[in-house]
Scaffold this motif. Structure first.
Motif, PDB file in Angstrom:
ATOM      1  N   VAL A 185       0.837  -1.201   0.000  1.00 38.44           N
ATOM      2  CA  VAL A 185       0.000   0.000   0.000  1.00 38.44           C
ATOM      3  C   VAL A 185       0.866   1.243   0.000  1.00 38.44           C
ATOM      4  N   GLY A 186       2.013   1.126   0.604  1.00 40.13           N
ATOM      5  CA  GLY A 186       2.942   2.242   0.704  1.00 40.13           C
ATOM      6  C   GLY A 186       3.947   1.938   1.791  1.00 40.13           C
ATOM      7  N   ALA A 187       5.115   2.480   1.682  1.00 36.52           N
ATOM      8  CA  ALA A 187       6.167   2.191   2.642  1.00 36.52           C
ATOM      9  C   ALA A 187       5.875   2.852   3.982  1.00 36.52           C
ATOM     10  N   PRO A 188       6.032   2.119   5.101  1.00 37.10           N
ATOM     11  CA  PRO A 188       5.973   2.776   6.405  1.00 37.10           C
ATOM     12  C   PRO A 188       7.060   3.836   6.492  1.00 37.10           C
ATOM     13  N   ILE A 189       6.768   4.916   7.188  1.00 37.74           N
ATOM     14  CA  ILE A 189       7.691   6.045   7.246  1.00 37.74           C
ATOM     15  C   ILE A 189       8.628   5.878   8.436  1.00 37.74           C
ATOM     16  N   GLU A 192      -6.157  15.491  -0.056  1.00 42.25           N
ATOM     17  CA  GLU A 192      -5.771  14.281   0.671  1.00 42.25           C
ATOM     18  C   GLU A 192      -5.290  14.609   2.077  1.00 42.25           C
ATOM     19  N   LEU A 193      -4.601  15.729   2.227  1.00 45.48           N
ATOM     20  CA  LEU A 193      -4.111  16.105   3.546  1.00 45.48           C
ATOM     21  C   LEU A 193      -5.246  16.531   4.469  1.00 45.48           C
ATOM     22  N   PHE A 194      -6.383  16.903   3.916  1.00 42.25           N
ATOM     23  CA  PHE A 194      -7.578  17.104   4.724  1.00 42.25           C
ATOM     24  C   PHE A 194      -8.272  15.768   4.983  1.00 42.25           C
ATOM     25  N   GLN A 195      -8.174  14.871   4.031  1.00 43.52           N
ATOM     26  CA  GLN A 195      -8.864  13.587   4.129  1.00 43.52           C
ATOM     27  C   GLN A 195      -8.192  12.667   5.141  1.00 43.52           C
ATOM     28  N   PHE A 196      -6.860  12.704   5.231  1.00 44.48           N
ATOM     29  CA  PHE A 196      -6.153  11.800   6.130  1.00 44.48           C
ATOM     30  C   PHE A 196      -5.959  12.428   7.509  1.00 44.48           C
ATOM     31  N   THR A 197      -7.071  12.796   8.113  1.00 47.06           N
ATOM     32  CA  THR A 197      -7.137  13.235   9.502  1.00 47.06           C
ATOM     33  C   THR A 197      -8.344  12.543  10.121  1.00 47.06           C
ATOM     34  N   GLY A 198      -8.468  12.684  11.444  1.00 43.51           N
ATOM     35  CA  GLY A 198      -9.646  12.112  12.076  1.00 43.51           C
ATOM     36  C   GLY A 198     -10.911  12.745  11.556  1.00 43.51           C
ATOM     37  N   LYS A 199     -10.892  14.065  11.359  1.00 39.88           N
ATOM     38  CA  LYS A 199     -12.069  14.744  10.826  1.00 39.88           C
ATOM     39  C   LYS A 199     -12.360  14.301   9.400  1.00 39.88           C
ATOM     40  N   GLY A 200     -11.301  13.982   8.660  1.00 37.18           N
ATOM     41  CA  GLY A 200     -11.485  13.542   7.284  1.00 37.18           C
ATOM     42  C   GLY A 200     -11.775  12.065   7.156  1.00 37.18           C
ATOM     43  N   GLY A 201     -11.706  11.341   8.279  1.00 36.28           N
ATOM     44  CA  GLY A 201     -12.070   9.933   8.270  1.00 36.28           C
ATOM     45  C   GLY A 201     -10.975   8.976   7.863  1.00 36.28           C
ATOM     46  N   PHE A 202      -9.763   9.469   7.635  1.00 32.66           N
ATOM     47  CA  PHE A 202      -8.640   8.626   7.218  1.00 32.66           C
ATOM     48  C   PHE A 202      -8.955   7.815   5.962  1.00 32.66           C
ATOM     49  N   ALA A 203      -9.922   8.245   5.206  1.00 31.21           N
ATOM     50  CA  ALA A 203     -10.249   7.633   3.915  1.00 31.21           C
ATOM     51  C   ALA A 203     -10.469   6.135   4.038  1.00 31.21           C
ATOM     52  N   GLY A 204     -11.082   5.695   5.108  1.00 31.30           N
ATOM     53  CA  GLY A 204     -11.325   4.263   5.260  1.00 31.30           C
ATOM     54  C   GLY A 204     -11.855   3.955   6.638  1.00 31.30           C
ATOM     55  N   GLN A 205     -11.591   2.747   7.111  1.00 34.39           N
ATOM     56  CA  GLN A 205     -12.115   2.285   8.399  1.00 34.39           C
ATOM     57  C   GLN A 205     -11.124   2.438   9.532  1.00 34.39           C
ATOM     58  N   LEU A 206      -9.936   2.985   9.258  1.00 38.46           N
ATOM     59  CA  LEU A 206      -8.932   3.145  10.296  1.00 38.46           C
ATOM     60  C   LEU A 206      -9.385   4.179  11.324  1.00 38.46           C
ATOM     61  N   THR A 207      -8.925   4.018  12.551  1.00 36.40           N
ATOM     62  CA  THR A 207      -9.260   4.974  13.606  1.00 36.40           C
ATOM     63  C   THR A 207      -8.073   5.850  13.969  1.00 36.40           C
ATOM     64  N   THR A 208      -6.906   5.563  13.422  1.00 39.28           N
ATOM     65  CA  THR A 208      -5.731   6.408  13.628  1.00 39.28           C
ATOM     66  C   THR A 208      -4.990   6.547  12.303  1.00 39.28           C
ATOM     67  N   LEU A 209      -4.004   7.416  12.286  1.00 37.96           N
ATOM     68  CA  LEU A 209      -3.256   7.691  11.065  1.00 37.96           C
ATOM     69  C   LEU A 209      -2.524   6.443  10.588  1.00 37.96           C
ATOM     70  N   PRO A 210      -2.653   6.061   9.305  1.00 40.80           N
ATOM     71  CA  PRO A 210      -1.929   4.894   8.799  1.00 40.80           C
ATOM     72  C   PRO A 210      -0.428   5.156   8.723  1.00 40.80           C
ATOM     73  N   SER A 211       0.350   4.081   8.843  1.00 37.77           N
ATOM     74  CA  SER A 211       1.806   4.200   8.975  1.00 37.77           C
ATOM     75  C   SER A 211       2.500   4.667   7.702  1.00 37.77           C
ATOM     76  N   ASN A 212       1.782   4.772   6.585  1.00 36.50           N
ATOM     77  CA  ASN A 212       2.390   5.300   5.360  1.00 36.50           C
ATOM     78  C   ASN A 212       2.076   6.781   5.142  1.00 36.50           C
ATOM     79  N   TRP A 213       1.480   7.445   6.167  1.00 40.02           N
ATOM     80  CA  TRP A 213       1.067   8.838   5.991  1.00 40.02           C
ATOM     81  C   TRP A 213       1.729   9.858   6.916  1.00 40.02           C
ATOM     82  N   PRO A 214       2.560   9.506   7.891  1.00 50.02           N
ATOM     83  CA  PRO A 214       3.226  10.577   8.653  1.00 50.02           C
ATOM     84  C   PRO A 214       4.115  11.434   7.754  1.00 50.02           C
TER      85      PRO A 214
END
Length: 563
Positions: A204-208, A360-382
């Motif tokens: 999906v993407g490299a962990p940061i 996308e930077l608005f989407q990958f927040t808690g308010k933006g819903g992380f674009a999926g079912q995750l409840t915290t920031l995914p490890s490829n997005w820090p």
């Protein structure tokens, strides 16, 4: 100064950049009667009721009271011209935002790294928390009479103590009694609790890196809502990651105090010392790095070394200048990029994507819903902060846009704004358009003209030739139609001054003065700031592992362990 215990430390459900009038319920009620939606009316009235019930507020006032006393002579045209001016402001705002096919060459970006855009947003949230959701603009285009300055002073309120004291980070602190049913900033002892990254599947993407450092999200509840002192700091991922850096800086400061200052023994003593060192470092950086980067250094130096300041505490008490909040400090909107070189999953061509878009930077927040079912920031997005702080980077898209009168296309259609199904379509469109909102709000709240402020500061105002310089035909037409060449909206004026006087590389003299006078003035007026409590400099603060003091924003991130 009012006791800070009177102030609401944890603020939720606000959006970035708005201001409300406490008695807006009456006007909103009348306005809503002209709209097709009863739900709009009830929401507006309830909002105003909630605002009026809040007692922990400070005032807004005018940095140039002599101009306010001359209202409306030193302001945009009014009276029978209101409808014409409103139409011109809407047209001007529309013309300020680039369309996708107009986006400038990345080589024409400013020399300011992208972090400064969002350090400014973080600073804004620390200074001001106004009480609206832009609903005071919920009226017809033809009827937008400016509020007289004395009424603005009386009714416009700020939920924040306008000091750089990091209330948005510390909330009520670790020793406050439990607040049942209320959002609190969570602590583990005297350190902040952090949120854990969510692992993502391979491919999906490299962990940061560092991949074993999983504490790089804001703390959250089960519904993904951020448990922070100001939920506006979860609106976009850049400022959310910066807030994480502040949490981690404090935690690192706690360890540093315990290791290096044994005279602070109890948990309470260590916490207060670490909080002071964090606040003072932040305040010092706001003056000596942030301001000297985005504004003219000579103006900043002049304000910083002057015996007097336009914010005179003994004259009117603690207040937030209208000219700063509704106009000059909104210069940062022009610095916002439509996309960022965010981390190794983006960046250079050949990766999964060349850029991370603003949406996308608005989407990958808690308010933006992380674009999926995750409840915290995914490890490829820090964030990888080295891409956001380097003043010598060879890559143009690691810098902010020029400070000028042209805004990035996404700012005409803001994600997360204007989505109330009860709003008329025209109002939804208006709330999503940042430039139009800024211009209407400045008009509504009686901001003086750019020319009037320039003359008050002893600065030669921009000429018509300068206002027309490099302006599009649509901008010139709007300025002419509203009589705005002679009486120019302060926000537009500050941007145009930077554009023609400083080539967009920093603020001009008028913009620099308003911003520096406000930020430095608030630090001076805070008895707990570094300039009033000690003869403090970073040399007396926390030190990096190599023994150097923290003197830049990049150093701040290094001490926090995120760079």
């Amino acid at each position: 100064m009012a006791e800070q215990g009177q102030f609401r430390r944890v603020i939720t459900n606000l959006t970035h950049g708005g201001h409300a009038i406490l008695d807006s319920a009456d006007e909103a009620e009348k306005t809503a009667q002209t709209q097709e939606s009863l739900s709009t009316r009830s929401a507006v009235v309830q909002e105003a009721t909630d605002i009026a019930a809040h007692v922990g507020t400070t005032s807004f006032d005018f940095l140039f009271p002599d101009l306010a006393k001359k209202f409306p002579a030193e302001h945009l045209p009014q009276g029978k011209q209101v409808a014409t001016v409103v139409r011109a402001l809407l047209d001007l705002g529309a013309a300020m935002v680039e369309t996708p096919d107009e986006v400038r060459d990345p080589e024409l970006n400013s020399p300011i790294p992208a972090i400064y855009t969002y350090w400014g947003q973080f600073l804004d949230h620390d200074l001001t928390a106004a009480t609206d959701r832009d609903l005071v603009i919920n009226i017809t285009d033809e009827k937008l009479p400016p509020i007289p300055p004395d009424k603005v002073i009386e009714k416009l309120q700020n939920l924040r103590m306008p000091a750089l004291n990091l209330d948005s980070v510390y909330g009520d602190g670790p020793f406050a009694p439990p607040a049942v049913g209320k959002v609190v900033v969570p602590y583990d002892g005297i350190k902040f609790r952090l949120g854990l990254l969510a692992p993502v599947p391979a491919g999906v993407g490299a962990p940061i890196p560092p991949v074993d450092d999983t504490q790089r999200d804001l703390p959250r509840d089960d519904a993904r809502a951020p448990l922070v002192g100001d939920t506006r700091n979860d609106e976009n991922l850049v400022v959310a990651q910066l807030h994480v850096a502040f949490l981690r800086f404090h935690n690192a400061a706690v360890d540093w105090v315990r290791d290096n200052e044994p005279e602070f023994e109890s948990d309470a003593e260590v916490f207060r010392r670490a909080r002071d060192l964090t606040r003072w470092t932040y305040q010092w950086l706001c003056v000596h790095d942030y301001l000297r980067t985005v504004a003219r250094p000579d103006v900043v130096d002049r304000v910083d070394t002057a015996e007097g300041n336009l914010l005179e505490l003994d004259r009117r008490g603690t207040y937030m200048p209208v000219e700063f909040a509704v106009a000059a400090f909104r210069f940062g909107h022009s610095m916002v990029r439509g996309a960022y070189d965010w981390n190794r999953n983006f960046g250079r061509p050949g990766n999964r994507s060349s850029v991370a878009t603003l949406n996308e930077l608005f989407q990958f927040t808690g308010k933006g819903g992380f674009a999926g079912q995750l409840t915290t920031l995914p490890s490829n997005w820090p964030v990888e902060w080295d891409r956001m702080v380097d003043k010598n980077s060879q890559f143009a898209n690691r810098f902010a846009r020029l400070i000028d009168t042209r805004l990035a296309p996404p700012l005409a259609d803001l994600r997360g704004e204007g989505n109330d199904p009860g709003l008329a379509e025209r109002l939804k469109k208006l709330l999503k358009h940042l430039a139009q909102r800024n211009l209407l709000r400045g008009y509504r709240l009686a901001a003086p003209t750019g020319q009037a402020v320039a003359e008050a500061l002893g600065v030669t105002p921009l000429s018509r030739i300068e206002l027309e310089q490099d302006s599009s035909d649509a901008v010139k037409k709007a300025l002419g139609a509203g009589g705005l060449f002679e009486r120019t909206p302060l926000w537009f004026y500050v941007l145009k001054e930077a554009e023609v006087k400083e080539l967009g590389r920093r603020l001009g003299e008028v913009g620099s003065r308003i911003v520096a006078e406000t930020v430095i003035g608030q630090i001076r007026n805070d008895p707990g700031s570094y300039v009033n409590r000690t003869s403090w400099s970073p040399a007396q603060g926390v030190l990096l592992p190599n023994g150097r003091p923290v003197r830049t924003i990049a150093d701040f991130l290094r001490f926090a362990g995120v760079l």
